[in-house]
Design an enzyme around this catalytic site. Structure first.
Site, mmCIF file in Angstrom:
data_model
loop_
_atom_site.group_PDB
_atom_site.id
_atom_site.type_symbol
_atom_site.label_atom_id
_atom_site.label_comp_id
_atom_site.label_asym_id
_atom_site.label_seq_id
_atom_site.Cartn_x
_atom_site.Cartn_y
_atom_site.Cartn_z
ATOM 1 C CB CYS A 129 -0.962 -0.009 1.194
ATOM 2 S SG CYS A 129 -2.293 1.215 1.043
ATOM 3 C CG ASP A 198 -5.188 2.497 8.073
ATOM 4 O OD1 ASP A 198 -4.557 1.691 7.384
ATOM 5 O OD2 ASP A 198 -5.488 3.648 7.681
HETATM 6 C C1 RUB Z 1 -3.589 3.331 3.614
HETATM 7 C C2 RUB Z 1 -2.896 2.366 4.517
HETATM 8 C C3 RUB Z 1 -1.622 2.849 5.153
HETATM 9 C C4 RUB Z 1 -1.950 3.387 6.551
HETATM 10 C C5 RUB Z 1 -0.762 4.101 7.161
HETATM 11 O O1 RUB Z 1 -4.888 2.907 3.267
HETATM 12 O O2 RUB Z 1 -3.353 1.279 4.786
HETATM 13 O O3 RUB Z 1 -0.721 1.796 5.288
HETATM 14 O O4 RUB Z 1 -3.024 4.287 6.495
HETATM 15 O O5 RUB Z 1 -0.467 5.253 6.419
HETATM 16 P P1 RUB Z 1 -5.815 3.888 2.385
HETATM 17 P P2 RUB Z 1 0.337 6.443 7.094
HETATM 18 O O6 RUB Z 1 -5.068 4.208 1.145
HETATM 19 O O7 RUB Z 1 -7.065 3.111 2.148
HETATM 20 O O8 RUB Z 1 -6.068 5.117 3.224
HETATM 21 O O9 RUB Z 1 1.642 5.860 7.512
HETATM 22 O O10 RUB Z 1 0.469 7.471 5.994
HETATM 23 O O11 RUB Z 1 -0.454 6.946 8.253
#
Ligand code: RUB
Length: 306
Positions: A129, A198
């Site tokens: 991701c 998340d």
């Molecule tokens: C994004 C996702 C990321 C986390 C952490 O999912 O799973 O790994 O949100 O991101 P989506 P960060 O694209 O559905 O939002 O480290 O930027 O907080």
């Protein structure tokens, strides 16, 4: 309710803003802008506006405790103050929004500093991701002069892996993109797995983009260390009281726009990675065991429980 809140909520829902950290920052900024433009004449009507904004923003994405904690931080401070003057309350919203963003910025820097030390020369890092915390850590390692490679999944169905791939290529990192289902074929080529999060639960489990749980199992099978980079502020306090973190289910149209009628399509956005498969959570407190998350929250962010 202010245009800005509605507009931000829309952008979050459509994934124009994605990743837990970016979502939380966008929500905080929207509340701040709304507060600045308020026409409220009394404390009561101002607080009502804040609660309406909270409801709208909370409803955008189910699995985002960082955003919920950020909004809670701002609203708690307004509610805890005896101030009745709306202008002073607006200033309080601004200072709370700023202090929250500063906390997030500081944690990002610290996480990158700590995590970059785990990147050794010549390593191959597997990620999934797009996590801004992960890519920032990798950019720090690169700036520290380390050479490494990245394998990233494309991340069906919304293809956030492309954001990671672009960032890595721009950084000058040799990057290989694979389809999600090729993860097992490439796990042996990796030295370490690093993903974002998340949500963090009271039992030390981590919720991240759908597919993360399977990648953790693959890493376990291949004996590759699996790290999560996340600030403890992603902790969901409700999990301590027995609730499960709810997993956002997105539109089936993201998977197939012209699907046959009567076909059931499920599209959960996130899944749970059990703590047993996590070597460590890299956070601003250091590299901690997933078991110690509640202790960290008690020590550093007591307010989350209120
Ligand atoms: C994004 C996702 C990321 C986390 C952490 O999912 O799973 O790994 O949100 O991101 P989506 P960060 O694209 O559905 O939002 O480290 O930027 O907080």
């Amino acid at each position: 309710m202010a245009e800005k809140v509605r507009d931000t909520a829309d952008r979050i829902r459509k994934l124009e803003v994605q990743g837990a950290r970016n979502v939380a920052i966008a929500a905080v900024k929207a509340i701040e802008t709304m507060a600045h433009g308020t026409k409220a004449k009394t404390r009561e009507s101002f607080v009502k506006e804040l609660f309406e904004a909270k409801t709208t923003l909370f409803a955008t994405r189910t699995t985002e405790p960082l955003m919920r904690n950020a909004i809670k931080w701002i609203i708690n401070r307004v509610e805890d103050s005896d101030e009745r003057n709306v202008e002073t309350l607006v200033a309080l919203v601004t200072s709370s929004a700023n202090s929250f963003q500063k906390k997030l910025e500081a944690s990002k820097e610290r996480i990158a500093e700590i995590g970059a030390k785990r990147i050794r020369e010549g390593m191959v890092i597997f990620t999934h991701c797009h996590s801004s915390t992960t890519t920032y850590l990798l950019s720090k390692a690169k700036k520290d002069g380390k050479n490494f490679e990245v394998i990233c999944t494309e991340t069906r169905p919304a293809l956030q892996g492309r954001i990671t791939a672009k960032e890595m290529v721009e950084l000058g990192v040799k990057t290989t993109m694979i389809v999600d289902s090729a993860a097992r074929s490439f796990m042996n080529d990796a030295d370490i797995v690093i993903v974002g999060a998340d949500a963090l639960t009271s039992e030390g489990n981590v919720i991240n983009k759908i597919g993360t749980g399977a990648i953790a199992l693959l890493a376990y099978e291949a004996r590759k260390p699996f790290y999560v980079v996340a600030e403890p502020l992603k902790f969901d306090p409700d999990t301590l009281c027995g609730d499960y973190e709810k997993i956002e289910e997105r539109s089936p149209l993201e998977i197939w726009t012209e699907a046959p009628e009567n076909l059931v399509i499920r599209n959960p956005a996130f899944d749970v990675t059990r703590r047993d498969y996590i070597h460590g959570i890299i956070c601003e407190e250091g590299i901690i065991s997933p078991h110690s998350i509640v202790e960290v929250i008690h020590r550093r962010h007591q307010w989350i429980f209120h």
